[in-house]
Design a protein around this motif. Structure first.
Motif: not given
Length: 738
Positions: A585-595, A603-608
């Motif tokens: 969970a995030s209160e703002s967008g996570i840019d693709p580089v950080s994601l 070391r696993r897939p993530v989504r937010y």
């Protein structure tokens, strides 16, 4: 009708002229061939010696070694003139593939190239580590001029962000960067001042000889010749892409040029810089660094899995004859003719030898093409003699001089060696099919180099001086990523479109900002939108879902899956696991580089998902700092007043939505730029308070921190203050309040 005797005389004279041209060409070919043979012998002797000594005592360095160095900030410099459709895919591919996070891309555009500017602006909105630079003069100027403008912008960014880049990387907009390239530069940049990695062109269809002849030349040049050059002379010419300069080197270039790092009069400023740095006693390296894990990958006949896994730059080269001739003519003018005017012969015999090798192209290109023409004519004469037994013995004219036959025999051996070297290095990276096709491409390459030489000489004659020849840009292709250009829509426009906010309220909020609060926070504080409406708009802006998070939802077991420094660095909270995927969970967008960086670290897939404003901040503060649950005070108040559960929930949400992080406050006040704050957070480990970290790193002063904390206390009320004002429907913060 032409008399037969006259034809015989003409043919005889022509053959005698051909004989003398062939003799001169053969002698020149021996000189060139022996020169190349020397490089071959040094390479193979060195390779054999290292195999018997170095690699028997030490294992080859690999992927794991590059992970040992902490990420230093690196700046990638990308000149862009009429690069529509190229810059976006480059940033997209870099964000999704680079095993590195602490980098910024600075794209140089021109005031009269609005299309490229618009594309770069769209990319910047989605990628916070991409920055648009507008050159002072209309384009196209030289690449060096564009790089100088980019460097000025980088130095200004450093001053504003209060950080220093450790390395400056050269790339073109069409480059495909190796996943480990920045890690390799990061590992070496403190010890080397110029780092060059190989360039390997992308393959096209087999019959695209123009584009594919670059494949042959670069594979041998960057597989053998530059390896020997660095070993013997310690001097490496930059390829203009895949080059990293240390901070020390860049400051030296600025000092030498009186504030101008790249020579704007040179068509090959990258070649020039290698000599300038060598003269300053700086260390240069051409590095072929394999990152093959020793297991993956299907072996192909004659293809070396180690050599084919080296960190390198991939790109498409020109596919039409005219474009290739223009590009190579620019290289010839810059290296051969401008290079001679700029870099005279030195006192070092080794350096002079490689200067000779650089400049011999002015003659060798003509000789190679002449050899192809002579060989073709002699082959034709031999074929006529075979098919027409009664024909005169045309080739007998070449059989009268024993020394010439010896010269031809030597050239034949040298030619066989050249073909073997080309086959070996092309096969090592691309496999046997491309190696075999490299043989007919030799003749086509000789034609392109001949035409490029002619064009270069014509341009110099027209201008009267090689330094006056204008930059001639090459058009670029880029591999397709997904064909979609994504951009971020303004938050206010989304809120108006969703019906959460009126146009008049948006205009008023933009005209009367609250110091310390960004637009979304201001709207929630003023009660113009709810936290849920803001989350929905932010979610739409970033094309992800929005979720309402329960107070202190993550379990300790789930929290343990994410290091605490990552929670603070990225402002995220683990919510749940969906199979192997971790949902944050995030209160703002996570840019693709950080994601992508988060996925690598975990070391696993993530989504937010987007949480309501304040929910991540409040959860993180409590879960990491510990202490009493602030809701206990709320429940005591409810018990004493008999407030309904709905009222209690509303007050809790009001309290949570009005929390303001110190980072947001400092960025809103202009003390730290958002892009700089992101770079700073990469170094923040959470061992001290964020404010102390910023003061210790001289990003802000202690006085600024004191005033910011006082403003934070004013902007985010305590739960007690919320309860005391429970009966007052007015917003807690008035628009424009200090």
């Amino acid at each position: 009708m032409i008399d037969a005797a006259l034809l015989t005389d003409i043919l005889g004279n022509y053959l005698y002229a051909l004989k003398f041209v062939a003799m001169l060409t053969a002698v020149l070919l021996i000189v060139s061939g022996v020169d190349d043979l020397f490089i071959d012998l040094v390479y193979w002797l060195r390779r054999g010696w290292r195999a018997l000594t170095v690699y028997r005592r030490h294992e080859r360095a690999g992927f794991d070694l590059l992970q040992t160095s902490a990420e230093k900030p690196l700046a990638i410099m990308v000149p862009a003139w009429q690069e529509t459709g190229v810059v976006g895919p480059m940033a997209e591919l870099a964000a999704s593939t680079l095993d590195y996070e602490n980098y910024h891309i600075f794209v140089g555009t021109y005031p009269n190239d609005s299309d490229t500017q618009a594309e770069v602006e769209a990319v910047c909105r989605r990628f916070p580590n991409v920055h648009k630079v507008v050159c002072a003069r209309p384009g196209p100027t030289s690449k060096a001029d564009c790089l100088n403008n980019i460097l000025d912008a980088i130095l200004q960014f450093e001053r504003d962000a209060k950080l220093e880049f450790a390395g400056f990387v050269l790339h073109d907009a069409e480059d495909v960067i190796s996943a480990q390239e920045l890690r390799l530069f990061n590992y070496l940049v403190e010890r080397k001042d110029l780092i060059q990695v190989p360039v390997y062109p992308f393959e096209r269809r087999w019959n695209h000889f123009t584009s594919m002849h670059y494949l042959d030349e670069f594979t041998e040049l960057h597989g053998k010749d530059l390896v020997v050059r660095e070993a013997l002379a310690g001097q490496v010419p930059s390829a203009g892409v895949g080059t990293c300069f240390s901070r020390r080197a860049m400051l030296a270039l600025l000092e030498d040029g009186d504030g101008i790092a790249f020579d704007v009069r040179s068509l090959t400023e990258d070649y020039d810089i290698g000599f300038r740095l060598k003269a300053r006693g700086m260390l240069e390296i051409f590095v072929r660094y394999p990152v093959w894990d020793g297991e993956s990958g299907r072996r192909r006949f004659a293809r070396s899995r180690i050599q084919a896994s080296v960190v390198c730059v991939r790109e498409y080269f020109p596919d039409t004859l005219g474009a290739a001739v223009r590009q190579k003519a620019r290289w010839i003018i810059g290296i051969v003719y401008q290079g001679y005017r700029t870099h005279r012969w030195s006192t070092s015999a080794i350096v002079n030898y490689f200067l000779w090798r650089d400049r011999r192209g002015g003659i060798a290109n003509f000789v190679s093409f002449a050899a192809v023409l002579i060989f073709g004519q002699m082959a034709l004469l031999w074929l006529v003699q075979q098919l027409w037994p009664a024909a005169p013995r045309f080739l007998s004219i070449f059989e009268q001089d024993p020394w010439f036959r010896a010269v031809l025999a030597i050239n034949f051996v040298l030619m066989c060696n050249r073909i073997f070297q080309r086959l070996f290095f092309v096969a090592g990276y691309y496999g046997p099919t491309q190696a075999l096709l490299a043989i007919p491409r030799l003749a086509w390459g000789a034609l392109i180099n001949f035409l490029a030489n002619c064009r270069a000489i014509r341009q110099i004659v027209q201008q009267g001086d090689p330094r006056r020849v204008a930059w001639d840009k090459t058009t670029h292709d880029f591999p397709s990523v997904d064909g979609v250009q994504r951009t971020r829509r303004p938050l206010g426009e989304i809120l108006v479109e969703q019906g959460a906010l009126s146009r008049e309220s948006l205009d008023r909020a933009l005209a009367e900002p609250v110091p310390g609060l960004r637009l979304g926070s201001r709207l929630v504080h003023d009660g113009l939108v709810s936290a849920a409406q803001l989350a929905a708009a932010v979610a739409e802006q970033n094309e992800v879902p929005a979720e309402d998070i329960e107070p202190y939802a993550p379990t300790q077991a789930l929290l343990s899956t994410v290091p605490h420094d990552l929670l603070l660095r990225y402002g995220v909270l683990p919510l749940r696991e969906e199979g192997t995927t971790l949902v944050l969970a995030s209160e703002s967008g996570i840019d693709p580089v950080s994601l992508a960086a988060l996925a690598r670290r975990l070391r696993r897939p993530v989504r937010y998902v987007i949480a309501h404003r304040g929910q991540v901040v409040v959860n993180t503060r409590h879960l990491l700092a510990g202490g009493a649950d602030p809701r206990s005070e709320l429940h005591e108040w409810a018990d004493s007043t008999g407030a309904a559960a709905r009222t209690v929930d509303s007050l809790w949400r009001r309290y949570v939505s009005m929390q303001v992080s110190l980072g947001e406050l400092l960025m809103s006040l202009g003390h730290v730029q958002p892009t700089a704050f992101r770079a700073l957070m990469l170094r923040f480990g959470g061992s001290v308070q964020l404010g102390e970290f910023l003061v210790d790193n001289r990003v802000i002063s202690a006085d600024v921190l004191h005033r910011a904390l006082a403003l934070q206390e004013h902007l985010q009320p305590t739960l007690r203050a919320v309860l005391e004002r429970a009966a007052d429907p007015a917003p807690l913060i008035e628009g424009g309040a200090a």
